[in-house]
Design an enzyme around this catalytic site. Structure first.
Site, PDB file in Angstrom:
ATOM      1  N   ASP A 208       0.821  -1.066  -0.015  1.00  0.00           N
ATOM      2  CA  ASP A 208       0.003   0.082  -0.014  1.00  0.00           C
ATOM      3  C   ASP A 208       0.887   1.116   0.000  1.00  0.00           C
ATOM      4  O   ASP A 208       1.665   1.377   1.012  1.00  0.00           O
ATOM      5  CB  ASP A 208      -0.941   0.009   1.266  1.00  0.00           C
ATOM      6  CG  ASP A 208      -1.793   1.231   1.434  1.00  0.00           C
ATOM      7  OD1 ASP A 208      -2.018   1.821   0.264  1.00  0.00           O
ATOM      8  OD2 ASP A 208      -2.535   1.328   2.134  1.00  0.00           O
ATOM      9  N   LYS A 243      -2.896  12.223  -1.508  1.00  0.00           N
ATOM     10  CA  LYS A 243      -2.007  13.139  -0.718  1.00  0.00           C
ATOM     11  C   LYS A 243      -1.069  13.833  -1.597  1.00  0.00           C
ATOM     12  O   LYS A 243      -0.847  15.022  -1.734  1.00  0.00           O
ATOM     13  CB  LYS A 243      -1.221  12.451   0.518  1.00  0.00           C
ATOM     14  CG  LYS A 243      -1.759  12.034   1.761  1.00  0.00           C
ATOM     15  CD  LYS A 243      -3.042  11.291   1.728  1.00  0.00           C
ATOM     16  CE  LYS A 243      -3.662  11.115   3.342  1.00  0.00           C
ATOM     17  NZ  LYS A 243      -4.663  10.177   3.062  1.00  0.00           N
TER      18      LYS A 243
END
Length: 396
Positions: A208, A243
């Site tokens: 991830d 992000k």
């Protein structure tokens, strides 16, 4: 039908958001929700993203579906960002997903389809939604030790020992960079040792990578993905653009698989697309169109990289300032790990009760497990935060 349903446990992060909004104190600080904030306390829209949206608005002629697999150009561009040339491209396939959570969900469904009830080894601690997504897809959770609470760094010996005893075919969940919630990442030599065990024991990595660019830079943060891609026959990767492109609400991500050959890659992607069709039918297009527009234009891409470098530099400065503030107030090194951690998050070592005291007495909101979002802090708030933490711990 609904008579036997009960209220689920409150989400520890999301439940703070309405409480924070309702708090009328002018000095309140939110270090719970995982978003980056600039010096003014705003979560900015990157310049390149704004320009890309203008171009999309002018050029877009339809809002028709993009298909369950999403935009192939977007997938290729993100794939190059994550994998570079670490593995032959004929073995890699991808689909666009609604954020990193969407990618994890379809990948978990794929694992469950390929190996029902498979064991997935996850770090303790990990992002809270990891366990929920994996369990919801019928997978068996096995936790592995990750953090040395004494040092705030990776407990590598315990980690290595656990991986050396995992069963062939087990899936191992790894945070590609900027571990959430600890901020503690293995060193390159430690990643190398773990990758060798993963390859030797026939484990399947599920990486991830949600914060690429927030740790050591876009290229360095992809180190473990690229390392493993060159060593293992199969792997899965969840990537998020929330992000690093600052497009949190656009829900933009990608799910990747690496297979042993092109035929197996095609079949696996087809099954992954079926999972997407079942779960959410079609991914949203806008965020992917933004990312594609930025990465296809050399000038926009360069500006985006420069602004991302600035965000990373700001987080590093906040970390160093916070560690220095604790050192000054305590005359000790107990909090020096904050400067060594990477990315947005760290565990500050507070109990749930102390986290509540921090909120009630100092208007500082953190998650009850002691996780703080360093990237939500402003430089002017550093000493206030450090003093408040020490006060609730009875050390100030």
């Amino acid at each position: 039908m609904f008579d036997d349903l009960t209220m689920p446990p409150a989400d520890k992060i999301l439940s703070l958001m309405p409480i924070f909004r309702q708090d009328s104190r002018s000095n309140k600080i939110d270090l719970g929700v995982g978003v980056y904030r600039d010096a003014s306390g705003t979560t900015p829209i990157p310049r390149a993203v704004r320009e890309a949206e203008k171009r999309i608005h002018t050029a877009q002629t339809t809002k028709a579906y993009v298909g369950p697999a999403g935009d192939p150009v977007f997938c290729d561009l993100i794939g190059r960002l994550v994998f570079s040339e670490a593995a032959p491209w004929e073995r890699i396939r991808a689909i666009q997903t609604p954020g990193g959570a969407g990618a994890l969900t379809v990948l978990a469904g794929l694992i469950s389809l390929a190996r029902p009830g498979a064991a997935v080894h996850v770090p303790d601690p990990t992002w809270v939604n990891h366990v929920s997504i994996l369990e919801d897809n019928g997978l068996r959770i096995v936790t592995y030790p990750y953090l040395d609470s004494r040092t705030g760094e990776v407990d590598f010996d315990a980690l290595l020992d656990h991986f050396s005893r995992a069963e062939r075919g087990d899936v191992v969940l790894l945070h590609g960079c900027c571990h959430n919630p600890t901020g503690a990442d293995p060193s390159r030599s430690q990643w190398q040792a773990l990758a060798e065990i993963i390859a030797e024991r026939g484990l399947v990595p599920l990486v991830d990578i949600a914060y690429q660019g927030f740790g050591d830079g876009l290229e360095d943060d992809a180190f473990v993905v690229r390392l493993l891609a060159g060593m293992v026959p199969e792997m899965l990767v969840s990537a998020s653009c929330s992000k690093n492109f600052g497009i949190y609400r656009e829900r933009t991500g990608a799910a990747f698989i690496l297979a042993t050959n092109a035929d197996r890659a095609d079949a696996t992607k087809a099954q992954l697309t079926v999972r997407a069709r079942i779960v959410y039918s079609m991914p949203p297009d806008h965020g992917a169109a933004i990312v594609r527009t930025v990465l296809e234009d050399p000038a926009l891409a360069a500006d985006w990289r420069a602004e991302l470098d600035g965000m990373r530099s700001n987080i590093l400065s906040l970390r160093q300032g916070l560690a220095a503030s604790f050192r000054r107030f305590t005359n000790g090194s107990d909090y020096d790990f904050l400067a060594k951690n990477k990315g947005m998050f760290s565990l500050i070592g507070l109990t749930p009760g102390e986290a509540v005291m921090l909120r009630e007495h100092h208007a500082i909101y953190i998650v009850e497990d002691g996780r703080i979002n360093v990237a939500g802090l402003q430089a002017s708030q550093i000493d206030t935060f450090a003093e408040a933490v020490l006060a609730v711990r009875g050390k100030r």
